[in-house]
Design a protein around this motif. Sequence first.
Motif, PDB file in Angstrom:
ATOM      1  N   ARG A 159      55.277  22.527  64.139  1.00  0.00           N
ATOM      2  CA  ARG A 159      55.586  22.726  65.559  1.00  0.00           C
ATOM      3  C   ARG A 159      57.099  22.743  65.752  1.00  0.00           C
ATOM      4  O   ARG A 159      57.798  21.883  65.232  1.00  0.00           O
ATOM      5  N   VAL A 160      57.550  23.697  66.538  1.00  0.00           N
ATOM      6  CA  VAL A 160      58.979  23.809  66.852  1.00  0.00           C
ATOM      7  C   VAL A 160      59.111  23.809  68.370  1.00  0.00           C
ATOM      8  O   VAL A 160      58.557  24.672  69.058  1.00  0.00           O
ATOM      9  N   TRP A 161      59.837  22.831  68.902  1.00  0.00           N
ATOM     10  CA  TRP A 161      60.049  22.782  70.342  1.00  0.00           C
ATOM     11  C   TRP A 161      60.839  24.016  70.779  1.00  0.00           C
ATOM     12  O   TRP A 161      61.865  24.349  70.192  1.00  0.00           O
ATOM     13  N   ASP A 162      60.360  24.689  71.812  1.00  0.00           N
ATOM     14  CA  ASP A 162      61.071  25.880  72.289  1.00  0.00           C
ATOM     15  C   ASP A 162      60.673  26.161  73.739  1.00  0.00           C
ATOM     16  O   ASP A 162      59.571  26.644  74.007  1.00  0.00           O
ATOM     17  N   PHE A 163      61.564  25.826  74.665  1.00  0.00           N
ATOM     18  CA  PHE A 163      61.346  26.117  76.078  1.00  0.00           C
ATOM     19  C   PHE A 163      62.253  27.255  76.551  1.00  0.00           C
ATOM     20  O   PHE A 163      62.549  27.366  77.732  1.00  0.00           O
ATOM     21  N   SER A 164      62.689  28.101  75.601  1.00  0.00           N
ATOM     22  CA  SER A 164      63.471  29.273  75.970  1.00  0.00           C
ATOM     23  C   SER A 164      62.543  30.324  76.562  1.00  0.00           C
ATOM     24  O   SER A 164      61.320  30.279  76.403  1.00  0.00           O
ATOM     25  N   ALA A 165      63.131  31.303  77.245  1.00  0.00           N
ATOM     26  CA  ALA A 165      62.332  32.380  77.825  1.00  0.00           C
ATOM     27  C   ALA A 165      61.576  33.144  76.746  1.00  0.00           C
ATOM     28  O   ALA A 165      60.379  33.419  76.875  1.00  0.00           O
ATOM     29  N   SER A 166      62.267  33.476  75.659  1.00  0.00           N
ATOM     30  CA  SER A 166      61.601  34.220  74.589  1.00  0.00           C
ATOM     31  C   SER A 166      60.531  33.365  73.914  1.00  0.00           C
ATOM     32  O   SER A 166      59.483  33.873  73.516  1.00  0.00           O
ATOM     33  N   GLY A 167      60.791  32.050  73.796  1.00  0.00           N
ATOM     34  CA  GLY A 167      59.801  31.165  73.200  1.00  0.00           C
ATOM     35  C   GLY A 167      58.543  31.067  74.031  1.00  0.00           C
ATOM     36  O   GLY A 167      57.421  31.040  73.499  1.00  0.00           O
ATOM     37  N   VAL A 168      58.699  31.006  75.344  1.00  0.00           N
ATOM     38  CA  VAL A 168      57.550  30.950  76.245  1.00  0.00           C
ATOM     39  C   VAL A 168      56.717  32.221  76.117  1.00  0.00           C
ATOM     40  O   VAL A 168      55.481  32.173  76.017  1.00  0.00           O
ATOM     41  N   ARG A 169      57.378  33.353  76.106  1.00  0.00           N
ATOM     42  CA  ARG A 169      56.645  34.621  76.020  1.00  0.00           C
ATOM     43  C   ARG A 169      55.918  34.730  74.682  1.00  0.00           C
ATOM     44  O   ARG A 169      54.741  35.123  74.635  1.00  0.00           O
ATOM     45  N   ARG A 170      56.592  34.350  73.622  1.00  0.00           N
ATOM     46  CA  ARG A 170      55.941  34.414  72.308  1.00  0.00           C
ATOM     47  C   ARG A 170      54.780  33.437  72.240  1.00  0.00           C
ATOM     48  O   ARG A 170      53.714  33.754  71.692  1.00  0.00           O
ATOM     49  N   SER A 171      54.954  32.236  72.793  1.00  0.00           N
ATOM     50  CA  SER A 171      53.892  31.237  72.767  1.00  0.00           C
ATOM     51  C   SER A 171      52.636  31.760  73.448  1.00  0.00           C
ATOM     52  O   SER A 171      51.520  31.622  72.929  1.00  0.00           O
ATOM     53  N   LEU A 172      52.798  32.364  74.621  1.00  0.00           N
ATOM     54  CA  LEU A 172      51.628  32.874  75.338  1.00  0.00           C
ATOM     55  C   LEU A 172      51.004  34.065  74.614  1.00  0.00           C
ATOM     56  O   LEU A 172      49.767  34.199  74.584  1.00  0.00           O
ATOM     57  N   GLU A 173      51.828  34.917  74.014  1.00  0.00           N
ATOM     58  CA  GLU A 173      51.284  36.037  73.234  1.00  0.00           C
ATOM     59  C   GLU A 173      50.434  35.510  72.081  1.00  0.00           C
ATOM     60  O   GLU A 173      49.334  36.017  71.819  1.00  0.00           O
ATOM     61  N   ASP A 174      50.939  34.480  71.384  1.00  0.00           N
ATOM     62  CA  ASP A 174      50.187  33.895  70.273  1.00  0.00           C
ATOM     63  C   ASP A 174      48.895  33.238  70.769  1.00  0.00           C
ATOM     64  O   ASP A 174      47.832  33.348  70.134  1.00  0.00           O
ATOM     65  N   SER A 175      48.970  32.550  71.908  1.00  0.00           N
ATOM     66  CA  SER A 175      47.780  31.888  72.453  1.00  0.00           C
ATOM     67  C   SER A 175      46.726  32.911  72.852  1.00  0.00           C
ATOM     68  O   SER A 175      45.527  32.710  72.612  1.00  0.00           O
ATOM     69  N   LEU A 176      47.149  34.006  73.484  1.00  0.00           N
ATOM     70  CA  LEU A 176      46.195  35.048  73.867  1.00  0.00           C
ATOM     71  C   LEU A 176      45.487  35.606  72.641  1.00  0.00           C
ATOM     72  O   LEU A 176      44.272  35.858  72.674  1.00  0.00           O
ATOM     73  N   GLU A 177      46.229  35.768  71.545  1.00  0.00           N
ATOM     74  CA  GLU A 177      45.611  36.281  70.317  1.00  0.00           C
ATOM     75  C   GLU A 177      44.601  35.282  69.758  1.00  0.00           C
ATOM     76  O   GLU A 177      43.485  35.659  69.373  1.00  0.00           O
ATOM     77  N   ARG A 178      44.972  33.996  69.715  1.00  0.00           N
ATOM     78  CA  ARG A 178      44.046  32.995  69.182  1.00  0.00           C
ATOM     79  C   ARG A 178      42.805  32.857  70.058  1.00  0.00           C
ATOM     80  O   ARG A 178      41.693  32.680  69.565  1.00  0.00           O
ATOM     81  N   LEU A 179      42.994  32.914  71.366  1.00  0.00           N
ATOM     82  CA  LEU A 179      41.874  32.779  72.300  1.00  0.00           C
ATOM     83  C   LEU A 179      41.042  34.050  72.393  1.00  0.00           C
ATOM     84  O   LEU A 179      39.871  33.997  72.813  1.00  0.00           O
ATOM     85  N   GLY A 180      41.627  35.181  72.051  1.00  0.00           N
ATOM     86  CA  GLY A 180      40.921  36.445  72.196  1.00  0.00           C
ATOM     87  C   GLY A 180      40.787  36.867  73.650  1.00  0.00           C
ATOM     88  O   GLY A 180      39.809  37.519  74.028  1.00  0.00           O
ATOM     89  N   LEU A 181      41.788  36.524  74.475  1.00  0.00           N
ATOM     90  CA  LEU A 181      41.769  36.843  75.902  1.00  0.00           C
ATOM     91  C   LEU A 181      42.920  37.780  76.255  1.00  0.00           C
ATOM     92  O   LEU A 181      43.867  37.930  75.480  1.00  0.00           O
ATOM     93  N   ASP A 182      42.823  38.393  77.439  1.00  0.00           N
ATOM     94  CA  ASP A 182      43.905  39.268  77.893  1.00  0.00           C
ATOM     95  C   ASP A 182      44.733  38.631  78.995  1.00  0.00           C
ATOM     96  O   ASP A 182      45.703  39.229  79.473  1.00  0.00           O
TER      97      ASP A 182
END
Length: 330
Positions: A110-133
């Motif tokens: 785990r890497v702490w990241d509250f940057s704008a790019s980190g937030v966007r990447r985090s949600l993109e990764d979560s959507l992929e793991r969840l299989g949601l849009d």
Amino acid sequence: MRRNRLGRTAVRVTELSFGAAGIGNLFTPVTDEQAGQAVAAAWDAGVRYFDTAPHYGLGLSERRLGAALRGRPRDEYTVSTKVGRLLQPAAAGGADDLASGFAVPATHRRVWDFSASGVRRSLEDSLERLGLDRIDIAYLHDPDDHAEQALTEAYPELERLRGEGVLGAIGVGMNQAELPARFLRETDIDAVLLAGRYTLLDQHGLADLLPLAAARGVGVVIGGVFNSGLLAAPRPGATFDYAAAPDDLVARALDLQAVCERYGVPLRAAALRLPFGHAAVSSVLVGIRSATEAEDAAAMLHHPVPDALWAELKERDLLPPDVPTPTRER
């Protein structure tokens, strides 16, 4: 099961919500089959709000939750996940993740990241793991030591993503009440997930956060109503906030249980119902790792708690007099 609007948003949450850390192997392993059965039992009980995070089992919770919800009508349920920790591949080896509380191989770090790019990447990764849009609620996850970056970089990015339709509501999820109150004052946040700070044993959330949320129309989800175990089964050696409970808190929990038993009410039921006495509370989140736990949580939610029980708890100084208690209709 009753559904409540989350603050001013169009997002709806059931009174009981499914905390998915357990199906991410919190402390002990759960099989894929057991995880699926837990979600199915919660669904059958009427639960339609499910909360997860990348942190839970290094993504295992998100993958299992997504698999268990696949095939169910997307508009019938609400999913929240969290941002602030990115998962990065770790060096190969035989280590596990138990130091962080999860019985999974340490395939990532785990890497702490509250940057704008980190937030966007985090949600993109979560959507992929969840299989949601889309994500219904995105919580800033434990920004205790990253408050400024969360306020000035992560939150504005979540606002942009909300505008793009990637998520429906923005929240902050923490085990303290003070910093979420700052978010309420300084941002246009939609929701707060407050864990362990509004329970039969700890009402820190009532001092500032809950009144402020009510005044601003912000929805509150209360987690940790059992304070990690003590209010589920009070006894010497039980845990409070994930550590051994001190003797005075064990004694207080046993006193609470004794009063509840005189009214034929399980302590778990009183612990689950208490938060609904406050108008800002939309849902209570319970960690669930099995079908049995899902069924028990639903039963406790619906167990009648008489007004006289709350009155006696206050008379015996087991509950402060200013704590609002639920009526039979709420």
